[in-house]
Design a protein around this motif. Structure first.
Motif, short mmCIF file in Angstrom:
data_model
loop_
_atom_site.label_atom_id
_atom_site.label_comp_id
_atom_site.label_asym_id
_atom_site.label_seq_id
_atom_site.Cartn_x
_atom_site.Cartn_y
_atom_site.Cartn_z
N THR C 135 0.83 -1.21 0.00
CA THR C 135 0.00 0.00 0.00
C THR C 135 0.86 1.25 0.00
O THR C 135 0.55 2.22 -0.69
N SER C 136 1.92 1.25 0.80
CA SER C 136 2.75 2.45 0.81
C SER C 136 3.68 2.50 -0.40
O SER C 136 3.80 3.54 -1.05
N GLY C 137 4.33 1.38 -0.69
CA GLY C 137 5.34 1.39 -1.75
C GLY C 137 4.75 1.58 -3.13
O GLY C 137 5.30 2.31 -3.96
N SER C 138 3.66 0.90 -3.40
CA SER C 138 3.12 0.96 -4.75
C SER C 138 1.94 1.92 -4.84
O SER C 138 1.92 2.81 -5.68
N ALA C 139 0.96 1.76 -3.95
CA ALA C 139 -0.25 2.55 -4.10
C ALA C 139 -0.02 4.02 -3.73
O ALA C 139 -0.23 4.91 -4.55
N LEU C 140 0.45 4.29 -2.52
CA LEU C 140 0.60 5.68 -2.09
C LEU C 140 1.71 6.40 -2.85
O LEU C 140 1.50 7.45 -3.46
N GLY C 142 3.14 5.47 -5.56
CA GLY C 142 2.86 5.45 -6.99
C GLY C 142 1.87 6.54 -7.37
O GLY C 142 2.02 7.20 -8.39
N MET C 143 0.86 6.74 -6.52
CA MET C 143 -0.13 7.78 -6.83
C MET C 143 0.50 9.16 -6.82
O MET C 143 0.15 10.02 -7.63
N PHE C 151 -1.91 3.42 -9.45
CA PHE C 151 -3.36 3.58 -9.42
C PHE C 151 -4.07 2.24 -9.57
O PHE C 151 -5.07 1.97 -8.90
N THR C 153 -2.89 -0.77 -8.76
CA THR C 153 -2.73 -1.53 -7.53
C THR C 153 -3.65 -0.99 -6.44
O THR C 153 -4.31 -1.75 -5.74
N MET C 154 -3.68 0.34 -6.32
CA MET C 154 -4.53 0.95 -5.30
C MET C 154 -5.98 0.54 -5.50
O MET C 154 -6.65 0.11 -4.55
#
Lengths: 206, 196, 173
Positions: C135-140, C142-143, C151, C153-154
């Motif tokens: 959630t932190s590495g890719s979603a947050l 990344g966004m 986006f 992944t989130m």
């Protein structure tokens, strides 16, 4: 409760500003002759045969080998998964999509450095990013990867490690080196992809 | 000017030290916002506590706006910032698996570390699970390799994908975020729970 | 905030802005976003390297990881996660929230909660490796850089969690 409204009152106008102003494009790809000269002197476009062998063995999907020799030479021999764009065709519209993109990294090679480097200079002058040159070309590839010289037993460790890697790569790629010593690198590695762009963009991710 | 480490304004070792400081900030903010509580985190999915939604999206739009303004002022070169590569299939499958893990375990890795630091034992179990999951992936890697590498799309940004300008998309995202916050506040009123 | 709640936590919008500033400074200083799961991977790889060096040389994943990383523990994320532990502890100390406990809905037992936490962790760990970040590495993160993958992944994480929420409601409500 009203923090949401206060925040909206700040963020939405800021967002509008960002939407309205043009993007900062100080970093355009197109180079002046002077900038190109600096890049040529730095030699940042060169990638070593070791790096390339590593990516070929790993089947890294983010890079593409491009053979800039003539078509008949290409048909006689070429590296795995390479495509052929003879130097004379480098400006053809058909190849523009391949050469001018920012998805994959392209690595040019020819027999030596010369043609590949010319291809790189032309594309770089046009402002294309993500194109690189295999240092030393196929000749150097044959020397270092297909038929690596065994280092003297007194060599420093990293020389020997390099040799082991090259021999492993050579065997994975079907090269001529026959293993005489026990080598544990004969299972062809199929590891995870790492983005190894030569652009010095920061590495990240989980 | 930025990113500092890439432009060699600070050394790689300083970068690691700063990573530690950034981590302290990260942990402090997560804990202070209540991300150390699994019931608070899971609350988002039942509408009784939308803290996660608000913190998450406020953080994303704050950072995004900051980056765009820094770039506008020439303080940071966006082309040197790491952009997560897009591998379509693994992003979707991985995301779905993570979603299932989220609703069962009530944490995500970052919040679990934050929760364990204040003594939440369920976070310890979650981290134990994380280890098992990661080992399952690394050990079984040859099985998943094909899926892992499928549909490589480079490092596209969503605004390129949609054909919008960066600023316009960001404005839309900010507007959408405030829309969601409004819904979140409404949901919290509708499904009130006591604080724990 | 609602009148019913006497929260000791920060207002979520303030927390969000602060978290955004942390993320912004990570990007400004190090050119990358925040993360968590990658640090665990580093720990696992270095454990395997020490405990079973033969295995690390033969299994595809470790072999590649070691080829591309000098020392798995000397990574940005490992240092950052140590920071998270310290930061969380400090905040918990100031707010007097330090306490060993298993947090769970009154309707379920601690044991059930722990078992589900373990299973959830295993899913999350596996998914974070497959999806290249949590959630932190890719979603947050990344966004914040508008990454398409971030986006996607989130959306998948939160979409799936919403979709499955009904089946696990007893664990939480």
């Amino acid at each position: 409760m009203n923090i949401r409204l206060k925040l909206a009152a700040i963020f939405l106008p800021l967002g509008l500003i960002i939407a309205a102003v043009p993007e900062n494009t100080t970093k355009v790809y197109k180079l002046t002759a002077a900038q190109l000269l600096v890049e040529v002197q730095e030699g940042a476009q060169f990638m070593s045969t070791d790096e390339i062998a590593d990516m070929v063995v790993q089947k890294d999907p983010s890079f593409q080998l491009i053979d800039v020799r003539a078509q008949d030479e290409f048909e006689k021999f070429h590296l795995p998964n390479a495509i052929n764009i003879p130097l004379t065709d480098i400006l053809a519209e058909d190849w523009a999509d391949v050469l001018d993109q920012d998805v994959k990294m392209n690595v040019f090679y020819s027999n030596g450095n010369l043609k590949a480097n010319e291809a790189w200079m032309i594309t770089r002058q046009l402002g294309f990013a993500n194109n690189y040159v295999m240092q030393g070309g196929l000749n150097h590839w044959a020397e270092t990867i297909m038929d690596p010289k065994s280092p003297a037993s007194t060599s420093p460790d990293d020389e020997i490690a390099k040799y082991d890697f090259r021999k492993g790569a050579s065997m994975a790629l079907g090269g001529g080196a026959v293993s005489t010593t026990k080598s544990n690198s004969d299972s062809s590695p199929k590891p995870e992809i790492k983005k190894k762009k030569k652009k010095k963009r920061a590495a990240g991710g989980c | 000017m930025g990113p500092l480490v890439v432009n060699e304004i600070i050394s790689p070792d300083t970068n690691l030290f700063l990573a530690f400081l950034i981590g302290i900030g990260f942990g402090f903010v997560l804990e202070s916002s209540g991300f150390s509580s699994s019931r608070k985190l899971a609350g988002m999915f039942y509408g009784y506590d939308t803290t996660v939604l608000k913190v998450f999206f406020t953080a994303a739009i704050t950072a995004l706006l900051g980056m765009l303004f820094f770039s506008l002022f020439g303080w940071v070169d966006l082309s040197l910032i790491y952009i997560n590569p897009t591998f379509l299939h693994s992003a979707i499958v991985g995301g779905v698996i993570m979603g299932a893990g989220f609703i069962m375990g009530g944490f995500c890795p970052g919040t679990a570390f934050c929760a364990i630091s204040i003594g939440k034992l369920d976070a310890l179990a979650f981290i134990g699970g994380l280890f098992l999951g990661i080992v399952a992936f690394t050990e079984g890697y040859p099985l998943f390799e094909e899926l892992y590498k499928a549909e490589f799309m480079g490092t596209p940004t969503i605004n390129e994908f949609l054909g919008l300008s960066r600023g316009l998309f960001s404005f839309g995202l900010i507007a959408a975020a405030f829309g969601m916050f409004w819904v979140g506040d409404w949901a919290e009123k509708k499904f009130p729970r006591e604080e724990y | 905030m609602n009148e019913v709640k006497k929260t000791k936590y920060w207002n979520p919008y303030i927390g969000g802005v602060m978290l955004g500033l942390v993320l912004l400074s990570a990007n400004f200083i190090s050119g990358r976003g925040l993360g968590a799961s990658g640090a665990l991977k580093s720990v696992i790889v270095s454990t395997v390297n020490t405990v079973a060096p033969d295995h690390a040389e033969n299994a595809a994943f470790y072999k590649n990881y070691n080829e591309t990383h000098e020392n798995p523990m000397k990574s940005w994320l490992v240092f950052q996660v140590f920071g998270v532990l310290v930061g969380g502890f400090l905040s918990g100390t100031f707010a007097k929230r330090l306490k060993f406990k298993v947090e769970h809905s009154p309707k379920i037992s601690s044991k059930r909660r722990l078992v589900f936490a373990l299973i959830g962790g295993a899913f999350f760990g596996f998914g974070s490796q497959l999806g290249r970040g949590c959630t932190s590495g890719s979603a947050l993160s990344g966004m914040a850089v508008l990454s398409l993958g971030g986006f996607i992944t989130m959306a998948c994480i939160f979409g799936t969690a919403f979709g499955l929420a009904y089946f696990f409601r007893k664990n939480w409500i």
